[in-house]
Design a protein around this motif. Sequence first.
Motif, PDB file in Angstrom:
ATOM      1  N   TRP A 107      -1.913   0.963 -16.699  1.00 23.16           N
ATOM      2  CA  TRP A 107      -3.270   0.593 -16.280  1.00 23.16           C
ATOM      3  C   TRP A 107      -3.358   0.420 -14.772  1.00 23.16           C
ATOM      4  O   TRP A 107      -4.452   0.504 -14.196  1.00 23.16           O
ATOM      5  CB  TRP A 107      -3.747  -0.681 -16.990  1.00 23.16           C
ATOM      6  N   GLY A 108      -2.201   0.190 -14.100  1.00 22.25           N
ATOM      7  CA  GLY A 108      -2.191   0.004 -12.650  1.00 22.25           C
ATOM      8  C   GLY A 108      -2.370   1.288 -11.868  1.00 22.25           C
ATOM      9  O   GLY A 108      -2.466   1.259 -10.633  1.00 22.25           O
ATOM     10  N   GLY A 109      -2.395   2.434 -12.565  1.00 21.80           N
ATOM     11  CA  GLY A 109      -2.721   3.698 -11.908  1.00 21.80           C
ATOM     12  C   GLY A 109      -1.587   4.350 -11.149  1.00 21.80           C
ATOM     13  O   GLY A 109      -1.833   5.226 -10.319  1.00 21.80           O
ATOM     14  N   VAL A 110      -0.335   3.954 -11.429  1.00 17.28           N
ATOM     15  CA  VAL A 110       0.783   4.521 -10.665  1.00 17.28           C
ATOM     16  C   VAL A 110       1.871   5.111 -11.561  1.00 17.28           C
ATOM     17  O   VAL A 110       2.935   5.489 -11.085  1.00 17.28           O
ATOM     18  CB  VAL A 110       1.399   3.457  -9.731  1.00 17.28           C
ATOM     19  N   ARG A 111       1.595   5.235 -12.861  1.00 21.02           N
ATOM     20  CA  ARG A 111       2.606   5.730 -13.800  1.00 21.02           C
ATOM     21  C   ARG A 111       3.111   7.116 -13.407  1.00 21.02           C
ATOM     22  O   ARG A 111       4.319   7.383 -13.453  1.00 21.02           O
ATOM     23  CB  ARG A 111       2.013   5.774 -15.216  1.00 21.02           C
ATOM     24  N   ASP A 112       2.221   7.996 -13.029  1.00 24.38           N
ATOM     25  CA  ASP A 112       2.605   9.372 -12.724  1.00 24.38           C
ATOM     26  C   ASP A 112       2.947   9.584 -11.252  1.00 24.38           C
ATOM     27  O   ASP A 112       3.728  10.470 -10.912  1.00 24.38           O
ATOM     28  CB  ASP A 112       1.475  10.324 -13.124  1.00 24.38           C
ATOM     29  N   ALA A 113       2.352   8.759 -10.377  1.00 21.87           N
ATOM     30  CA  ALA A 113       2.524   8.972  -8.929  1.00 21.87           C
ATOM     31  C   ALA A 113       3.831   8.392  -8.396  1.00 21.87           C
ATOM     32  O   ALA A 113       4.375   8.886  -7.396  1.00 21.87           O
ATOM     33  CB  ALA A 113       1.348   8.363  -8.174  1.00 21.87           C
ATOM     34  N   ILE A 114       4.339   7.324  -9.049  1.00 19.80           N
ATOM     35  CA  ILE A 114       5.519   6.628  -8.542  1.00 19.80           C
ATOM     36  C   ILE A 114       6.606   6.693  -9.602  1.00 19.80           C
ATOM     37  O   ILE A 114       6.671   5.861 -10.519  1.00 19.80           O
ATOM     38  CB  ILE A 114       5.184   5.158  -8.194  1.00 19.80           C
ATOM     39  N   ASP A 139       0.828  -1.204   0.000  1.00 16.68           N
ATOM     40  CA  ASP A 139       0.000   0.000   0.000  1.00 16.68           C
ATOM     41  C   ASP A 139       0.864   1.256   0.000  1.00 16.68           C
ATOM     42  O   ASP A 139       0.669   2.174  -0.806  1.00 16.68           O
ATOM     43  CB  ASP A 139      -0.900  -0.036   1.242  1.00 16.68           C
ATOM     44  N   PHE A 140       1.814   1.321   0.922  1.00 13.63           N
ATOM     45  CA  PHE A 140       2.675   2.497   1.027  1.00 13.63           C
ATOM     46  C   PHE A 140       3.556   2.672  -0.213  1.00 13.63           C
ATOM     47  O   PHE A 140       3.755   3.800  -0.685  1.00 13.63           O
ATOM     48  CB  PHE A 140       3.528   2.428   2.288  1.00 13.63           C
ATOM     49  N   LEU A 141       4.100   1.576  -0.730  1.00 15.11           N
ATOM     50  CA  LEU A 141       5.017   1.691  -1.864  1.00 15.11           C
ATOM     51  C   LEU A 141       4.331   2.262  -3.097  1.00 15.11           C
ATOM     52  O   LEU A 141       4.978   2.918  -3.924  1.00 15.11           O
ATOM     53  CB  LEU A 141       5.633   0.329  -2.177  1.00 15.11           C
ATOM     54  N   PHE A 142       3.027   2.037  -3.253  1.00 18.02           N
ATOM     55  CA  PHE A 142       2.297   2.540  -4.408  1.00 18.02           C
ATOM     56  C   PHE A 142       1.418   3.749  -4.078  1.00 18.02           C
ATOM     57  O   PHE A 142       0.645   4.205  -4.921  1.00 18.02           O
ATOM     58  CB  PHE A 142       1.427   1.426  -5.004  1.00 18.02           C
ATOM     59  N   SER A 143       1.518   4.281  -2.883  1.00 17.45           N
ATOM     60  CA  SER A 143       0.621   5.364  -2.453  1.00 17.45           C
ATOM     61  C   SER A 143       1.093   6.750  -2.845  1.00 17.45           C
ATOM     62  O   SER A 143       0.305   7.694  -2.895  1.00 17.45           O
ATOM     63  CB  SER A 143       0.461   5.326  -0.928  1.00 17.45           C
ATOM     64  N   GLY A 144       2.386   6.908  -3.065  1.00 16.32           N
ATOM     65  CA  GLY A 144       2.949   8.236  -3.271  1.00 16.32           C
ATOM     66  C   GLY A 144       3.340   8.938  -1.991  1.00 16.32           C
ATOM     67  O   GLY A 144       3.981   9.998  -2.024  1.00 16.32           O
ATOM     68  N   VAL A 145       2.992   8.381  -0.837  1.00 13.45           N
ATOM     69  CA  VAL A 145       3.348   9.004   0.442  1.00 13.45           C
ATOM     70  C   VAL A 145       4.861   9.147   0.572  1.00 13.45           C
ATOM     71  O   VAL A 145       5.376  10.201   0.990  1.00 13.45           O
ATOM     72  CB  VAL A 145       2.771   8.184   1.621  1.00 13.45           C
ATOM     73  N   LEU A 146       5.599   8.112   0.197  1.00 14.97           N
ATOM     74  CA  LEU A 146       7.049   8.148   0.359  1.00 14.97           C
ATOM     75  C   LEU A 146       7.720   9.009  -0.701  1.00 14.97           C
ATOM     76  O   LEU A 146       8.881   9.412  -0.528  1.00 14.97           O
ATOM     77  CB  LEU A 146       7.605   6.721   0.330  1.00 14.97           C
ATOM     78  N   VAL A 147       7.001   9.309  -1.784  1.00  9.92           N
ATOM     79  CA  VAL A 147       7.489  10.268  -2.771  1.00  9.92           C
ATOM     80  C   VAL A 147       7.321  11.682  -2.240  1.00  9.92           C
ATOM     81  O   VAL A 147       8.241  12.517  -2.312  1.00  9.92           O
ATOM     82  CB  VAL A 147       6.732  10.103  -4.111  1.00  9.92           C
ATOM     83  N   ARG A 148       6.159  11.960  -1.663  1.00 10.23           N
ATOM     84  CA  ARG A 148       5.864  13.307  -1.157  1.00 10.23           C
ATOM     85  C   ARG A 148       6.647  13.627   0.114  1.00 10.23           C
ATOM     86  O   ARG A 148       6.937  14.802   0.389  1.00 10.23           O
ATOM     87  CB  ARG A 148       4.362  13.453  -0.880  1.00 10.23           C
ATOM     88  N   PHE A 149       6.971  12.582   0.893  1.00 10.74           N
ATOM     89  CA  PHE A 149       7.659  12.797   2.168  1.00 10.74           C
ATOM     90  C   PHE A 149       8.938  11.942   2.182  1.00 10.74           C
ATOM     91  O   PHE A 149       8.987  10.885   2.808  1.00 10.74           O
ATOM     92  CB  PHE A 149       6.737  12.438   3.334  1.00 10.74           C
TER      93      PHE A 149
END
Length: 402
Positions: free
Chosen positions: A312-319, A270-280
Amino acid sequence: MAVRTEIPRIISVDDHLVEPAHLWQSWLPERFKERGPRVERRRVGPISYIGGAKMYTYELDVEDGPWGDVWFYEDLVYPNKRHVAAVGFDRDDMEAVPITFDEMRPGCYDPKARVEDMEMNHVEASLSFPTFPRFCGQTFLEADDKELALACVQAYNDFMIEEWCGDSNGALIPLAIIPLWDVELAKAEVERNAARGCHAVCFSEIAPNLGLPSIHTGYWDPFFSACQDTNTAVCMHIGSSSVMPAASPDAPPAVAASLSFNNAIASMSDFLFSGVLVRFPQLKLAYSEGQIGWIPYILERCDDVWSEHRAWGGVRDAIPEPPSTYYYRQIYGCFFRDNHGLKSLDEVGVDNVTFETDYPHTDTTWPHTKKVAEDMMGHLPADVVHKLVRGNAARLLNLDIG
């Protein structure tokens, strides 16, 4: 005969506090004490395992039932149980039965006795999770009176910092809980406690299981921002989502105990694909009591999904980078017995592993932790052992310990 690496004194990142009966009656403001958590000694009937958030069922005032010290708070009735305060009992006697404070080893609830038990166990410093509040303060999240609940959270943290850890000369490391029902109050509590030297806080591994917003919504960003800004580690213990993994509904508790690391797998993904660790990028996450042997595969799988399915997994731009990048930069695993994980240490990450004794639970290695560590890690280089049993923990918890 091969020379074995000497085990330096240990920093345990996952132990447990059995709250003393006086805690809330001593630390709550006077106007809340009558309604705050209190302990009564009562006869308790058989305790039956049912799983889920409640875990057990029991009846009080059963004729000839064993005596137990029982917590009362609003409509909650919570008996202390022997397998939660298991140190000092034979392995086959570590049962889910009622227990009084008189029957417990004092190190369960008394800070001076705890430090003495640490000394005999080769442990220099210890971080302890709560018991009655549960692993991230769910007890107070579930309460009806949120003004009282906030006071109970703050009283627990005052006790933790000033009484439990206060006179321990750094041997006992403070771990705070937060008012989970309000992210701004949670942020304020992190800041309040960091200002007096507390740099670790409990959080739920899977918040939606508690009826709370997920980490994908951005709701928790003020909390994560406060943790990053104050160098406060976010500590997530197995069971901190109040839902333990299970298989068949009639399986014995041993099945859930064997599967307990499953929530850590789900949470880390969940965390690895959430973008939380990118933002923080300076935020630190710690998974407690989840072991480490599963980590290499989930990193491989997450990186493969990112590589092959990110559109299609929804994480191309966030991660923007492979998910394992953020694991090696910001996440810590924790183990007490995991020979398989140690064989995979290069992939788990020698800088991402911490050690625990799990005092006073049934998994505890007390009082033989040094021997357990020697058997598992004595073949490893001294610099690696130092990282595993104390160096990484000191970095995670912002400790001024070599």
